[in-house]
Design an enzyme around this catalytic site. Structure first.
Site, short mmCIF file in Angstrom:
data_model
loop_
_atom_site.label_atom_id
_atom_site.label_comp_id
_atom_site.label_asym_id
_atom_site.label_seq_id
_atom_site.Cartn_x
_atom_site.Cartn_y
_atom_site.Cartn_z
N ASN A 99 0.81 -1.22 0.00
CA ASN A 99 0.00 0.00 0.00
C ASN A 99 0.85 1.28 0.00
OD1 ASN A 99 -2.53 1.63 0.91
ND2 ASN A 99 -1.01 2.03 2.52
N SER A 165 1.37 6.70 -13.03
CA SER A 165 0.43 5.83 -13.75
C SER A 165 1.16 4.62 -14.33
CB SER A 165 -0.32 6.60 -14.83
OG SER A 165 0.58 7.17 -15.75
N ALA A 166 2.39 4.84 -14.80
CA ALA A 166 3.15 3.70 -15.35
C ALA A 166 3.43 2.67 -14.25
CB ALA A 166 4.45 4.19 -15.97
N ALA A 167 3.84 3.18 -13.07
CA ALA A 167 4.14 2.26 -11.96
C ALA A 167 2.87 1.54 -11.51
CB ALA A 167 4.74 3.03 -10.79
N SER A 198 -7.30 11.19 1.71
CA SER A 198 -6.08 10.96 2.51
C SER A 198 -5.18 12.15 2.25
CB SER A 198 -5.39 9.67 2.07
OG SER A 198 -4.82 9.86 0.80
N ASP A 510 -6.91 -34.37 -38.42
CA ASP A 510 -6.91 -33.31 -37.41
C ASP A 510 -5.58 -32.59 -37.48
OD1 ASP A 510 -6.82 -31.65 -35.26
OD2 ASP A 510 -7.90 -33.02 -33.94
N HIS A 515 -0.61 -30.25 -31.94
CA HIS A 515 -0.14 -31.63 -31.81
C HIS A 515 1.21 -31.87 -32.49
CE1 HIS A 515 -4.03 -32.33 -30.12
NE2 HIS A 515 -4.61 -31.86 -31.20
N GLY A 533 -6.58 -36.13 -28.12
CA GLY A 533 -7.37 -36.91 -27.17
C GLY A 533 -8.01 -38.11 -27.85
N GLN A 707 -41.19 -47.17 -10.06
CA GLN A 707 -40.45 -46.17 -9.28
C GLN A 707 -39.70 -46.84 -8.13
OE1 GLN A 707 -43.64 -45.19 -10.25
NE2 GLN A 707 -42.86 -43.71 -11.75
P1 NAI Z 1 -1.01 8.22 2.16
O1 NAI Z 1 0.03 9.18 1.71
O2 NAI Z 1 -1.93 8.66 3.24
O3 NAI Z 1 -0.35 6.86 2.60
C1 NAI Z 1 0.81 6.35 2.05
C2 NAI Z 1 1.73 5.93 3.17
O4 NAI Z 1 2.86 5.27 2.61
C3 NAI Z 1 2.24 7.09 3.98
O5 NAI Z 1 1.94 6.89 5.33
C4 NAI Z 1 3.75 7.08 3.74
O6 NAI Z 1 4.51 7.47 4.85
C5 NAI Z 1 4.00 5.66 3.38
N1 NAI Z 1 5.19 5.48 2.58
C6 NAI Z 1 5.64 6.23 1.56
N2 NAI Z 1 6.79 5.76 1.09
C7 NAI Z 1 7.10 4.67 1.81
C8 NAI Z 1 8.16 3.75 1.79
N3 NAI Z 1 9.16 3.85 0.89
N4 NAI Z 1 8.15 2.71 2.66
C9 NAI Z 1 7.17 2.62 3.58
N5 NAI Z 1 6.16 3.47 3.65
C10 NAI Z 1 6.11 4.49 2.78
O7 NAI Z 1 -1.85 7.83 0.88
P2 NAI Z 1 -3.10 6.90 0.67
O8 NAI Z 1 -4.09 7.70 -0.05
O9 NAI Z 1 -3.51 6.24 1.88
O10 NAI Z 1 -2.52 5.88 -0.38
C11 NAI Z 1 -2.31 4.51 -0.13
C12 NAI Z 1 -2.05 3.82 -1.43
O11 NAI Z 1 -3.22 3.92 -2.23
C13 NAI Z 1 -0.93 4.40 -2.25
O12 NAI Z 1 -0.24 3.36 -2.89
C14 NAI Z 1 -1.64 5.25 -3.28
O13 NAI Z 1 -0.88 5.41 -4.46
C15 NAI Z 1 -2.88 4.42 -3.50
N6 NAI Z 1 -3.99 5.18 -4.05
C16 NAI Z 1 -4.71 6.06 -3.29
C17 NAI Z 1 -5.76 6.74 -3.83
C18 NAI Z 1 -6.60 7.63 -3.01
O14 NAI Z 1 -7.65 8.10 -3.52
N7 NAI Z 1 -6.25 7.87 -1.76
C19 NAI Z 1 -6.10 6.63 -5.25
C20 NAI Z 1 -5.36 5.61 -5.95
C21 NAI Z 1 -4.34 4.93 -5.36
#
Ligand code: NAI
Length: 737
Positions: A99, A165-167, A198, A510, A515, A533, A707
Site C-alpha cells: 500500500n 500511472s506507469a508504476a 487521505s 486433425d 499436436h 485426445g 419407481q
Molecule cells: P497516504 O500518503 O496517506 O499513505 C501512504 C503511506 O505510505 C504514507 O503513510 C507514507 O509514509 C507511506 N510510505 C511512503 N513511502 C514509503 C516507503 N518507501 N516505505 C514505507 N512506507 C512508505 O496515501 P493513501 O491515499 O492512503 O494511499 C495509499 C495507497 O493507495 C498508495 O499506494 C496510493 O498510491 C494508492 N492510491 C490512493 C488513492 C486515493 O484516492 N487515496 C487513489 C489511488 C491509489
C-alpha cells in the site's frame, strides 16, 4: 446471522500503514483477530524524510483496542527487513498489503529521472521486494493473500502522473502474474484501485470530499479478498465511497486485414479501421492463452483456408450473443459426404497404435487380409469431417474460433463400417451449455451409407473461456458417462505411444498445430505438443475390443469417454478394464505419471448369439420377457403411428439373468410406424433400461412399481428418465399377456 470473517492466527503486513488507507486496513485486520505489522517510513508525500511516529501511532491505537501489532520503519525498498519484522514478532507471514506510496506529479516534459525512479522504486520495486521476501514462506505454508495497490491513474491515465500511472499499471501486471504463479500454492493476488480521502488526495480534492470518502469504505474489500475463504485471484477492483466494481479487458472481434500470400498494407488497416475498433459483440479474453490463441487461429485459418481446426478450436464469445446461441440449437449442418478407401482406414489404425507386433492386428493394417476391417473408432473421423460447417450456425457468426477441446465423445455403431466407401453425415446442434469457464456445443452426427445408418457420434465441444453467459448447465441430450466399478480392474493392457504418434494420427485429418508445433503448444500452455485426445481414445477402444471382443468389429456397439488430461507422445497408455456383462468399463492412465487421461468410460459389446444361447440354456430357461416383447411388438402394430406421434422416443432394454445381460430389446416409438426388435437400438436410444428378467415380469404384471424398482436399484435407467413415464403407460396397455 452470517459468521464474521475472522483473521485469528493470521499475520498481516500492511505497508505504508502510518496513515490514510494503510492505517484503515491495519486497524480493521487487528480488530478481527490478526497480528499486524504496521510498516511506514514516515516521510512526506514526495518520499522525503523519515520518522517513526506514523507507524508508532497506529500500533498504539491498535494495542489500545486490545489488538496485536508491531511497527516497522523501513522503506519498502528493503523488503526483506520489513518481512523479517513479521517473522521475528509473530513467526509467520500470511497476508501482504502493498500500500505504501508517494507522488511526484509533474507534466511529462518536466518529469526528471529522479521523479521517475523514486516513484517506481516505492510503488513497483517496493511491492516486488516486500512480496518476494514473503513469497517462499507463503509457498511453504500453502497459504498467502497479497494485495497490490493500483490506481485509476494507471488504468485510465492522468495528466501530470506519467511516472505514477506507469508504476501503478505495472502493479496490475505484477499482480496478474503472481496470481498465476501462486495459484497452486493457494497464494492469491488481487489488485485494487481505491478512491479515498487521505493526505495524498488532499491537494486535489475539496476537503468535503476528502472527509466523505473514508478509507473505511475501502478496507472491507481488502479484508474479504484476503480471507482464507475468498477464491478470488487475479482480479482488479475499483473501490470507493462504499461502491466496489470489478474490471476486465474487452477486445473487439477485430478484422483480418491480410490475405494469403499477399503483402499486408497500411491501406488495408485503414480500410478495416471501423471493424477493428467496433466493440459490438466484443470478447473478454481472460488469459494470455485465450488472447494469443485467437491470433494463432488466424494463421491456421490462413494456412488451411478453413474456419475450424477440428479437435482443439475455440470460440471466444461475448455474453451479448447468448440469445444467438439459442438460435443455433436445432441447426442442421450441411450434409457432408466422406469417401474413403482402405488407405485411410489403415492410416487411422496406425495412428491409434495398431501394429503387426500383434498378429491379430494384421486385419486392421493389411488390405489383403481376408478379414480386413476398419477399426470402429474410425467412424469418428468420418463424423469429424462433417463439423467444418459448424461456424455457419446461426448465432455463431461472431464466434472467434481459437481454442476448443473435445470433452466427451460418444460413438454408437450399427453395422460395422464398410471397408471402403462413401458415408454421408448429417449433423445437428442439439444443445448449448454454459459451464462457467467455457461453453459446450453438443453436436449429434448421424452417418449413413446410402439410407442405412452406420453410426452415431455425439461430440461435446468445449470452448475455453466462452462460458458465463447465463445459459443452462446441463442437458438431457448429453449422454452420460459412468464411473468404473470399485474393484481392481479385470484386465489391463499397455501400449507405448511413439514420439511420432501425433504426427501419424494427424494424417487422418486433425491438422491442429497444437499436436506437432512446439511453439504453438507452448502458447497453449503445454511443455510440448500433445497427443490428440481422440488418439488415446482409439488406443483404448482397440484394447477393449482385443481383450473382450476378440477383435471382432461387429461386436463393437458403443463407446463413451470423458477426456480428462493430455498425453504426451512417447508416454505409455494403460487401459484398465472391468467387465460387467456386455459393458466393459474402462479408464486410461499414463503409466509414467499415473494420471487418468480418459475417465468414466465404457464400451458396449454386442453379445454373441453363442453368449446368449449359452446363457439361456445354461440357466435352463428361456427368458420370460421375450414373450412380452414379442407381444408388445404385435400389439403396437395397429396403433404404431399414433404412438410414434405421442411418444417420439426409442427405448432400449438390457434384460439380465443372474447379473449378466441375457437379451437386448428395442422399442422404437420414434421412427416410421414404430417397431419392436431384438438387439440394441439402431440409432441412439433416448432411454435405456436395465433390469432382470424376473423383475421385468414383476413390473409388467403390476406386482412391482417401476419407481420403487428404480429407487431400490432393481431397475437402472439411463438417458431421459422422464420418458419412462410414457413407457409405463405403454406397458400397462400393451404388455398384458
Ligand atoms: P497516504 O500518503 O496517506 O499513505 C501512504 C503511506 O505510505 C504514507 O503513510 C507514507 O509514509 C507511506 N510510505 C511512503 N513511502 C514509503 C516507503 N518507501 N516505505 C514505507 N512506507 C512508505 O496515501 P493513501 O491515499 O492512503 O494511499 C495509499 C495507497 O493507495 C498508495 O499506494 C496510493 O498510491 C494508492 N492510491 C490512493 C488513492 C486515493 O484516492 N487515496 C487513489 C489511488 C491509489
Amino acid at each position: 446471522m452470517e459468521r464474521l470473517l475472522r483473521f485469528d492466527g493470521r499475520v498481516v503486513l500492511v505497508t505504508g500503514a502510518g496513515g490514510g488507507l494503510g492505517r484503515a486496513y491495519a486497524l480493521a485486520f487487528a480488530e478481527r483477530g490478526a497480528s499486524v505489522v504496521v510498516n511506514d517510513l514516515g516521510g512526506d508525500m514526495q518520499g522525503m524524510g523519515k520518522s517513526t511516529s506514523a507507524a508508532d501511532n497506529v500500533v498504539e491505537e491498535i494495542r489500545k483496542k486490545g489488538g496485536k501489532a508491531v511497527a516497522n520503519y523501513d522503506s519498502v525498498e528493503a523488503g526483506e527487513n520489513v518481512v523479517k519484522t513479521a517473522l521475528d514478532a509473530f513467526g509467520r507471514i500470511d497476508i501482504v498489503i502493498n500500500n505504501a506510496g508517494i507522488l511526484r506529479d509533474r507534466s511529462f516534459a518536466r518529469t526528471s529521472d529522479e521523479d521517475w525512479d523514486k516513484v517506481h522504486k516505492v510503488h513497483l520495486r517496493g511491492s516486488f521486494q516486500v512480496t518476494r521476501a514473503a513469497w517462499d514462506h507463503m509457498k511453504k505454508q500453502k497459504f498467502g493473500r497479497i494485495i497490490m495497490t493500483s490506481s485509476a491513474s494507471g488504468i485510465y491515465g492522468n495528466f501530470g502522473q506519467a511516472n505514477y500511472s506507469a508504476a501503478k499499471l505495472g502493479l496490475l501486471g505484477l499482480s496478474k502474474t503472481l496470481a498465476i504463479e501462486g495459484r497452486k500454492f493457494n497464494i492469491h493476488c488481487n489488485a485494487i484501485a481505491p478512491t479515498a480521502g487521505s493526505r495524498m488526495t488532499q491537494s486535489i480534492m475539496p476537503q468535503d470530499l476528502v472527509d466523505a470518502l473514508k478509507p473505511d469504505y475501502v478496507a472491507p474489500l481488502v479484508l474479504w479478498l484476503c480471507h482464507e475463504s475468498c477464491e478470488e485471484n487475479g482480479g482488479l477492483f475499483e473501490v470507493g465511497a462504499g461502491w466496489i466494481g470489478k474490471l476486465r479487458w474487452e477486445r473487439t472481434l477485430g478484422a483480418i486485414v491480410r490475405q494469403k500470400n499477399q503483402p499486408m498494407t497500411p491501406e488495408a488497416v485503414k480500410a478495416n479501421w471501423k471493424k477493428i475498433c467496433d466493440f459490438d459483440n466484443a470478447t473478454k479474453p481472460q488469459t494470455i492463452q485465450e488472447s494469443t490463441a485467437s491470433v494463432i487461429e488466424v494463421l491456421s485459418k490462413m494456412d488451411s483456408q478453413e474456419g475450424i481446426s477440428m479437435n482443439h478450436t475455440s470460440h471466444a464469445v461475448s455474453s451479448d450473443t447468448t440469445s444467438g446461441f439459442n438460435r443455433a440449437v436445432g441447426y442442421k449442418l450441411p450434409p457432408h459426404t466422406f469417401s474413403y478407401t482402405e488407405l485411410e482406414a489403415i492410416m487411422y489404425a496406425l495412428g491409434v497404435g495398431a501394429s503387426i507386433k500383434d498378429p491379430e492386428n494384421l486385419k486392421f493394417v493389411y488390405e489383403g487380409s481376408s478379414d480386413f476391417s476398419c477399426l470402429p473408432t474410425f467412424a469418428i473421423i468420418v463424423a469429424q469431417k462433417a463439423m467444418t460447417g459448424l461456424s455457419e450456425a446461426p448465432g455463431f457468426n461472431n464466434i472467434n474460433f481459437a481454442k476448443v477441446c473435445n470433452c466427451h465423445q460418444l460413438l454408437k455403431m450399427c453395422p460395422p463400417l464398410p471397408k471402403s466407401g462413401q458415408l454421408t453425415s448429417q449433423s445437428v446442434i442439439v444443445d448449448i451449455l454454459d459451464k462457467g469457464s467455457g461453453l459446450v456445443i453438443l453436436l449429434d452426427v448421424y452417418s449413413y451409407n446410402g439410407k442405412e445408418l452406420i453410426c452415431f457420434n455425439q461430440f461435446s465441444i468445449f470452448i475455453v473461456g466462452s462460458g458465463g453467459f447465463g445459459g443452462k448447465k446441463t442437458s438431457n441430450k448429453a449422454k452420460v458417462t459412468v464411473p468404473p466399478p470399485k474393484r481392481p480392474p479385470d484386465a489391463v493392457l499397455a501400449d507405448a505411444t511413439s514420439l511420432n504418434q501425433a504426427v501419424l494420427y494427424r494424417l487422418s485429418g486433425d491438422w491442429n498445430p497444437l499436436h506437432i508445433d512446439p511453439s504453438f503448444a507452448s502458447l497453449g500452455g503445454f511443455d510440448k505438443p500433445i497427443l490428440h485426445g481422440l488418439c488415446s481414445f482409439g488406443f483404448s477402444a482397440r484394447h477393449v475390443l482385443q481383450q473382450f471382443g476378440n477383435n471382432d468389429v461387429s461386436r463393437f456397439k458403443a463407446i463413451k469417454a470423458r477426456f480428462a488430461k493430455p498425453v504426451y507422445p512417447g508416454q505409455t497408455l494403460l487401459t484398465e478394464m472391468w467387465k460387467e456383462g456386455n459393458r466393459i468399463h474402462f479408464q486410461t492412465k499414463v503409466q509414467e505419471t499415473g494420471d487418468i487421461v480418459l475417465s468414466n468410460a465404457y464400451v458396449d459389446l454386442v453379445p454373441t448369439s453363442d453368449d446368449l444361447s449359452a446363457k439361456v440354456s445354461s440357466k435352463d430357461a428361456t427368458l420370460q420377457s421375450t414373450l412380452v416383447f414379442e407381444e408388445i411388438g404385435r400389439r403396437i402394430k395397429n396403433v404404431g403411428k399414433e404412438l410414434v406421434k405421442n411418444v417420439a422416443a426409442v427405448f432400449e432394454w438390457n434384460i439380465t439373468k443372474h447379473g449378466e445381460t441375457a437379451a437386448q430389446w428395442t422399442i422404437d416409438l420414434k421412427n416410421g410406424s414404430g417397431e419392436v426388435y431384438q438387439g440394441p437400438a439402431r440409432g441412439s436410444a433416448d432411454t435405456v433400461f436395465t433390469l432382470s428378467d424376473e423383475d421385468f415380469m414383476e413390473v409388467v404384471l403390476g406386482k412391482l412399481n417401476p419407481q420403487k424398482a428404480f429407487f431400490s436399484g432393481k431397475l437402472r435407467v439411463k438417458g431421459n428418465i422422464m420418458l419412462s413415464q410414457k413407457l409405463e403407460m405403454i406397458l400397462k396397455d400393451y404388455a398384458k399377456l
